[in-house]
Design an enzyme around this catalytic site. Structure first.
Site, PDB file in Angstrom:
ATOM      1  N   ASP A   8      30.989  43.665  37.971  1.00 39.42           N
ATOM      2  CA  ASP A   8      32.234  44.453  37.680  1.00 39.42           C
ATOM      3  C   ASP A   8      32.685  44.830  39.143  1.00 39.42           C
ATOM      4  OD1 ASP A   8      34.341  45.863  36.449  1.00 39.42           O
ATOM      5  OD2 ASP A   8      33.482  47.764  36.896  1.00 39.42           O
ATOM      6  N   SER A   9      33.994  45.155  39.110  1.00 38.75           N
ATOM      7  CA  SER A   9      34.485  45.583  40.712  1.00 38.75           C
ATOM      8  C   SER A   9      33.656  46.731  41.038  1.00 38.75           C
ATOM      9  CB  SER A   9      35.986  45.690  40.447  1.00 38.75           C
ATOM     10  OG  SER A   9      36.457  46.824  39.472  1.00 38.75           O
ATOM     11  N   CYS A  71      34.304  42.791  33.568  1.00 34.23           N
ATOM     12  CA  CYS A  71      35.508  43.470  34.342  1.00 34.23           C
ATOM     13  C   CYS A  71      36.622  42.509  33.761  1.00 34.23           C
ATOM     14  CB  CYS A  71      35.589  43.223  35.508  1.00 34.23           C
ATOM     15  SG  CYS A  71      36.757  43.568  36.474  1.00 34.23           S
ATOM     16  N   GLU A 156      36.753  55.796  40.016  1.00 31.38           N
ATOM     17  CA  GLU A 156      35.776  55.336  41.233  1.00 31.38           C
ATOM     18  C   GLU A 156      35.598  56.557  41.978  1.00 31.38           C
ATOM     19  OE1 GLU A 156      34.071  52.507  42.199  1.00 31.38           O
ATOM     20  OE2 GLU A 156      34.334  51.931  40.222  1.00 31.38           O
ATOM     21  N   CYS A 190      39.794  47.918  29.844  1.00 31.72           N
ATOM     22  CA  CYS A 190      39.384  48.025  31.421  1.00 31.72           C
ATOM     23  C   CYS A 190      37.962  48.641  30.982  1.00 31.72           C
ATOM     24  CB  CYS A 190      40.129  48.813  32.014  1.00 31.72           C
ATOM     25  SG  CYS A 190      39.462  49.181  33.781  1.00 31.72           S
ATOM     26  N   HIS A 192      36.225  50.474  32.968  1.00 32.13           N
ATOM     27  CA  HIS A 192      36.105  51.829  33.616  1.00 32.13           C
ATOM     28  C   HIS A 192      36.855  52.710  32.525  1.00 32.13           C
ATOM     29  CE1 HIS A 192      35.796  49.887  37.266  1.00 32.13           C
ATOM     30  NE2 HIS A 192      35.539  51.028  37.966  1.00 32.13           N
TER      31      HIS A 192
HETATM   32  N1  DGL Z   1      36.548  47.378  35.300  1.00 26.73           N
HETATM   33  C1  DGL Z   1      37.589  46.632  35.741  1.00 26.73           C
HETATM   34  C2  DGL Z   1      38.207  46.020  34.587  1.00 26.73           C
HETATM   35  O1  DGL Z   1      37.642  46.106  33.458  1.00 26.73           O
HETATM   36  C3  DGL Z   1      38.461  47.452  36.625  1.00 26.73           C
HETATM   37  C4  DGL Z   1      39.309  46.654  37.519  1.00 26.73           C
HETATM   38  C5  DGL Z   1      39.641  47.129  38.672  1.00 26.73           C
HETATM   39  O2  DGL Z   1      38.802  47.463  39.835  1.00 26.73           O
HETATM   40  O3  DGL Z   1      40.805  47.744  38.854  1.00 26.73           O
HETATM   41  O4  DGL Z   1      39.458  45.501  34.607  1.00 26.73           O
END
Ligand code: DGL
Length: 278
Positions: A8-9, A71, A156, A190, A192
C-alpha cells in the site's frame, strides 16, 4: 521463503492485511508501505505507476511469488500496466492482484435500494475504475462517486484521531449523501478509510451500510488460492509477518501496525528507488 507480498502507499493496506492474515493465518507475509511518498491519491498516472512498480519489484526481490496491491489508487492507476507490460519477460508464474475487481464483484449484494456511493481518492474516482467494474457485475446499480482527498493525509499524519478531523469527514459525507436520498450503501474504496469507520458511521443515518474492503479482498484471495494450486503450493507457510516502510522514522508505522495486530510490530526502513521505472 516465498511469502505473500502486500503493498500500500502507506498504512491503509494494514486494514486489508489484517483480514487476510485472519482468513489465511498459516502463510508468510511481507507488508510494504510506501509511507515516505504517500499519499498517492493526488499524483499523476505516471508517478503512481512508477512508485507502484518500484515497490512491486522490491517485493519480487524478497521472493514474493504473489503480491496484493492493497491500495485502490495503485490498483486503478498501475495494475493494468504492471500486469500487461512491466511483467512481460518476468517469470510467468508471478502474480500481482488488485482490490477493485473483487470488491466490484460483490458490492451490489449489500444494497437494497440499488443505489450506492463510492468514496475514494481523487485518482481512484477520476479513473472511473469502479464505475466500469461494477457495471460488469451489477448493471442495474446506480453508482455515485465522491473523492475525499483530505482523508488519507488525516490518517497518515495521525490527525484522524483528533476532534478537528470530524469537520473534513462530515464534509465529504454530506456531499455524497446529497447526490441521492436513496443511497443505502457506502463503499470505502480506499484502504485507509476504515481507520475513520467510527467517525464516518457517526455522521450517517443508521440505515446506511458502510462497507470496508478487507474481508471482501481476503475472501476473494482464499478463493483465488483454491483455484490456483500451482501458486498456492509455492507459498511458504511458517506464519511469519514482516513489515517494511519507506520512511526512515519507523515509529509512526510501528504504532499503527501494533494497534492493528494487537501485538508489538517492529518495521524496517527500506529504499525502493534503486529499481527506477522500466
Ligand atoms: N490506501 C490507498 C487507497 O486504497 C491510499 C492512496 C493514497 O495514498 O492516496 O487508495
Amino acid at each position: 521463503m516465498q511469502p505473500i507480498g502486500i503493498f500500500d502507499s502507506g498504512i491503509g493496506g494494514l486494514t486489508v492485511f489484517r483480514s487476510i492474515a485472519e482468513q489465511l493465518p498459516g502463510y508468510d507475509y511481507i507488508y510494504l508501505g510506501d509511507n515516505s511518498r504517500a499519499p498517492y491519491g493526488n499524483r499523476s498516472f505516471n508517478t503512481i505507476h512508477q512508485y507502484t512498480w518500484e515497490c512491486v519489484q522490491w517485493l519480487f526481490k524478497q521472493g514474493c511469488p504473489l503480491i496484493i496491491l492493497a491500495c485502490n489508487t495503485a490498483s486503478a492507476k498501475a495494475l493494468r500496466n504492471i500486469q500487461q507490460l512491466d511483467m512481460k519477460g518476468l517469470d510467468s508464474s508471478k502474480r500481482v492482484l488488485g482490490v477493485i475487481r473483487p470488491t466490484a464483484e460483490v458490492i451490489g449484494n449489500y444494497s437494497t435500494t440499488k443505489e450506492i456511493g463510492v468514496l475514494g481518492t481523487t485518482g481512484t474516482v477520476q479513473s472511473e475504475s469502479y464505475l466500469m467494474e461494477i457495471q460488469k457485475f451489477f448493471p442495474e446499480l446506480e453508482v455515485y462517486q465522491q473523492a475525499c482527498p483530505l482523508w488519507v493525509p488525516l490518517v497518515e499524519s495521525g490527525e484522524y484521531e483528533k476532534p478537528g478531523s470530524d469537520y473534513f469527514i462530515k464534509e465529504y459525507l454530506d456531499e455524497i449523501m446529497a447526490k441521492s436520498a436513496n443511497i443505502d450503501t457506502l463503499l470505502l474504496a480506499c484502504t485507509h478509510y476504515p481507520l475513520l469507520m467510527d467517525k464516518i458511521k457517526a455522521h450517517l443515518p443508521a440505515n446506511v451500510n458502510v462497507i470496508a474492503q478487507g474481508d471482501i479482498v481476503a475472501k476473494s484471495l482464499v478463493d483465488y488460492l483454491q483455484r490456483h494450486p500451482e501458486l498456492e503450493q509455492k507459498l511458504t507457510k511458517e506464519g511469519t509477518r514482516k513489515f517494511y516502510t519507506t520512511t526512515d522514522d519507523t515509529s509512526e508505522f510501528n504504532h499503527h501496525a501494533s494497534r492493528f495486530f494487537s501485538a508489538p510490530v517492529t518495521s524496517e526502513f527500506v529504499s525502493v528507488t534503486e529499481f527506477g521505472c522500466k
